[in-house]
Design a protein around this motif. Structure first.
Motif, PDB file in Angstrom:
ATOM      1  N   THR A   1       0.772  -1.279   0.015  1.00  0.00           N
ATOM      2  CA  THR A   1       0.030   0.061   0.187  1.00  0.00           C
ATOM      3  C   THR A   1       1.179   1.695  -0.041  1.00  0.00           C
ATOM      4  O   THR A   1       0.486   2.949   0.398  1.00  0.00           O
ATOM      5  N   PHE A   2       2.123   1.377  -0.378  1.00  0.00           N
ATOM      6  CA  PHE A   2       3.123   2.558  -0.171  1.00  0.00           C
ATOM      7  C   PHE A   2       2.785   3.426  -1.370  1.00  0.00           C
ATOM      8  O   PHE A   2       2.721   2.544  -2.565  1.00  0.00           O
ATOM      9  N   HIS A   3       3.293   4.383  -1.632  1.00  0.00           N
ATOM     10  CA  HIS A   3       3.585   5.287  -2.466  1.00  0.00           C
ATOM     11  C   HIS A   3       4.228   6.133  -1.880  1.00  0.00           C
ATOM     12  O   HIS A   3       4.510   7.018  -0.887  1.00  0.00           O
ATOM     13  N   PRO A   4       5.089   6.040  -2.775  1.00  0.00           N
ATOM     14  CA  PRO A   4       6.084   7.604  -2.004  1.00  0.00           C
ATOM     15  C   PRO A   4       5.272   9.004  -1.927  1.00  0.00           C
ATOM     16  O   PRO A   4       4.357   9.363  -2.750  1.00  0.00           O
ATOM     17  N   GLU A   5       6.826  10.000  -1.737  1.00  0.00           N
ATOM     18  CA  GLU A   5       6.206  10.869  -1.645  1.00  0.00           C
ATOM     19  C   GLU A   5       5.081  11.808  -2.616  1.00  0.00           C
ATOM     20  O   GLU A   5       6.040  11.687  -3.799  1.00  0.00           O
ATOM     21  N   VAL A   6       4.782  12.218  -2.818  1.00  0.00           N
ATOM     22  CA  VAL A   6       4.002  13.096  -3.815  1.00  0.00           C
ATOM     23  C   VAL A   6       3.911  15.250  -3.297  1.00  0.00           C
ATOM     24  O   VAL A   6       4.000  14.968  -2.673  1.00  0.00           O
ATOM     25  N   GLU A   7       3.876  15.950  -4.355  1.00  0.00           N
ATOM     26  CA  GLU A   7       3.511  17.287  -4.587  1.00  0.00           C
ATOM     27  C   GLU A   7       2.723  17.929  -4.953  1.00  0.00           C
ATOM     28  O   GLU A   7       2.671  17.791  -6.287  1.00  0.00           O
ATOM     29  N   VAL A   8       1.355  17.755  -4.427  1.00  0.00           N
ATOM     30  CA  VAL A   8       0.887  18.775  -5.173  1.00  0.00           C
ATOM     31  C   VAL A   8       0.284  20.303  -3.949  1.00  0.00           C
ATOM     32  O   VAL A   8       0.322  20.394  -3.567  1.00  0.00           O
ATOM     33  N   GLN A   9      -1.075  20.961  -5.108  1.00  0.00           N
ATOM     34  CA  GLN A   9      -1.173  22.435  -4.707  1.00  0.00           C
ATOM     35  C   GLN A   9      -2.574  21.414  -4.539  1.00  0.00           C
ATOM     36  O   GLN A   9      -3.546  20.750  -5.126  1.00  0.00           O
ATOM     37  N   LEU A  10      -2.925  21.835  -3.615  1.00  0.00           N
ATOM     38  CA  LEU A  10      -4.811  21.306  -2.519  1.00  0.00           C
ATOM     39  C   LEU A  10      -5.695  23.217  -2.286  1.00  0.00           C
ATOM     40  O   LEU A  10      -5.227  23.398  -1.514  1.00  0.00           O
ATOM     41  N   PHE A  11      -6.924  22.559  -2.633  1.00  0.00           N
ATOM     42  CA  PHE A  11      -7.484  23.151  -2.358  1.00  0.00           C
ATOM     43  C   PHE A  11      -8.900  22.709  -2.012  1.00  0.00           C
ATOM     44  O   PHE A  11      -9.405  21.770  -2.456  1.00  0.00           O
ATOM     45  N   GLY A  12      -9.529  22.415  -0.616  1.00  0.00           N
ATOM     46  CA  GLY A  12     -10.615  22.262   0.514  1.00  0.00           C
ATOM     47  C   GLY A  12     -11.568  23.303   0.678  1.00  0.00           C
ATOM     48  O   GLY A  12     -11.319  24.798   1.413  1.00  0.00           O
ATOM     49  N   THR A  13     -12.533  22.816   0.445  1.00  0.00           N
ATOM     50  CA  THR A  13     -13.535  23.405   1.826  1.00  0.00           C
ATOM     51  C   THR A  13     -14.850  22.984   1.486  1.00  0.00           C
ATOM     52  O   THR A  13     -15.066  21.560   1.085  1.00  0.00           O
TER      53      THR A  13
ATOM     54  N   SER B   1       2.181   7.605   1.401  1.00  0.00           N
ATOM     55  CA  SER B   1       0.857   7.229   1.658  1.00  0.00           C
ATOM     56  C   SER B   1       1.272   6.649   3.782  1.00  0.00           C
ATOM     57  O   SER B   1      -0.215   6.512   4.007  1.00  0.00           O
ATOM     58  N   SER B   2       1.814   7.298   3.923  1.00  0.00           N
ATOM     59  CA  SER B   2       1.254   6.949   5.876  1.00  0.00           C
ATOM     60  C   SER B   2       1.228   8.803   6.400  1.00  0.00           C
ATOM     61  O   SER B   2       0.854   8.354   7.747  1.00  0.00           O
ATOM     62  N   SER B   3       1.267  10.104   5.645  1.00  0.00           N
ATOM     63  CA  SER B   3       1.046  11.015   5.469  1.00  0.00           C
ATOM     64  C   SER B   3      -1.020  11.062   6.580  1.00  0.00           C
ATOM     65  O   SER B   3      -1.705  10.642   5.436  1.00  0.00           O
ATOM     66  N   MET B   4      -0.688  11.748   7.178  1.00  0.00           N
ATOM     67  CA  MET B   4      -2.200  12.288   7.208  1.00  0.00           C
ATOM     68  C   MET B   4      -2.474  13.813   6.860  1.00  0.00           C
ATOM     69  O   MET B   4      -3.848  14.205   7.193  1.00  0.00           O
TER      70      MET B   4
END
Length: 332
Positions: free
Chosen positions: A137-149, A191-194
């Motif tokens: 279930t592991f995925h390496p670190e990704v970098e994204v731009q995120l908008f949440g509402t 994959s481990s980050s919250m």
């Protein structure tokens, strides 16, 4: 922050129980013709479940402090202290005072909490199987731009603006409700980050560099119950993990270790082993139940005598055979 608050409370409880245990008949309350001693007070409150729970925690943290406290360095304590101070901002001192702590006692509690973590980590023995399960279930670190509402229409409008060429970072700073979006909406996680809900991670991992998601939905528990959040995500940097897990061995070990530390059965086993090692005994036998769940060996199934069972089975077979023979004779 919750675990640190627990640790803070325990410092006070340790001191209280130590005082009660050592004080004997020291007077706590006096009045005309009578008094109440600390010993009497302790006898009165010791059967309370909350008190017993706090005493149990105090024992566990004292164990950790005695055995692993020397493995906690001042830098670790200071770093965690600074992190909390930064997170709470202007309210830090106010919350500290409201909890009845000074900066010094708060650091002591942080050190105690870190010792408890190191005690658990000392018992972690990872196997190849653990790492292979984590790899699935592991995925390496990704970098994204995120908008949440929390507003679906607001998310749809943001998606339209972003696809129309509006600057993602500016939009995130101005309108995103997600705290991880405060710095141009840029978020890094694996994959481990919250930092991002697990519910939408797989959809995010599918995005190619520069690609923008549709509106993604995640439901999380808030103070008033389930809360739905709507996200728009732009992939900045994605990386396929490939088939070789060796380059990610460090990350896999950390994830697998964290999983162990979050396992209640594992933690209970660790505490039990440390209690036995330190020869923890309750001087007041009425409080034995406080440590019994940690040090009582589970009942092993009774051993069966295979030879005796075989003999019984043979006898049953002989009896069945005799009855069949008797029936045949009767028919004759």
């Amino acid at each position: 922050m919750k675990s640190k608050k627990i640790a803070l409370a325990l410092v006070g409880m340790c001191a209280a129980f130590t005082l009660a245990a050592c004080s004997g008949g020291k007077e706590l309350v006096t009045m005309k013709g009578d008094k109440i001693t600390l010993e009497e007070f302790f006898d009165e409150i010791k059967t309370d479940q909350q008190v017993q729970g706090k005493l149990q925690n105090a024992i566990v943290f004292k164990l950790a402090e005695n055995a692993y406290g020397d493995k906690v360095n001042k830098k670790e304590v200071q770093d965690m202290f600074n992190e909390q101070k930064e997170n709470l901002g202007d309210t830090f001192l106010q919350q500290l005072q409201a909890s009845g702590f000074t900066e010094a006692t708060y650091k002591e509690a942080i050190a105690q909490n870190l010792a408890f973590k190191k005690m658990q980590e000392a018992h972690v023995k990872l196997t190849d199987k653990d790492l292979k399960e984590t790899w699935k279930t592991f995925h390496p670190e990704v970098e994204v731009q995120l908008f949440g509402t929390s507003d679906e229409e607001k998310a749809k409008e943001a998606l339209k603006d972003i696809k129309g060429g509006k600057d993602f970072g500016k939009l995130a700073r101005e309108k995103s409700e997600d705290i991880s979006s405060k710095d141009k909406g840029v978020v890094k996680f694996d994959s481990s980050s919250m930092a991002v809900p697990n519910e939408i991670k797989e959809d995010i991992y599918k995005l190619k560099n520069g690609e923008i998601s549709e509106v993604l939905t995640a439901q999380q528990m808030g103070q008033q119950g389930p809360v739905t959040t709507y996200y728009v995500v732009k992939m900045v940097k994605n990386k396929d993990k490939g088939n070789d897990m060796k380059p990610f061995e460090k990350e896999l070990k950390q994830i697998a270790t964290d999983a162990k530390l979050a396992d209640a059965t594992f933690v209970q086993k660790v505490i039990g082993e440390e209690m036995k090692k330190a020869n923890v005994k309750m001087k007041d036998k009425s409080l034995d139940g406080i440590i019994a769940s940690f040090i009582t060996e589970p009942e092993k199934p009774a051993k069966t005598d295979k030879k005796a069972d075989d003999k019984k089975s043979d006898k049953k077979d002989d009896k069945k055979s005799d009855k069949k023979d008797e029936k045949k004779d009767d028919k004759k």
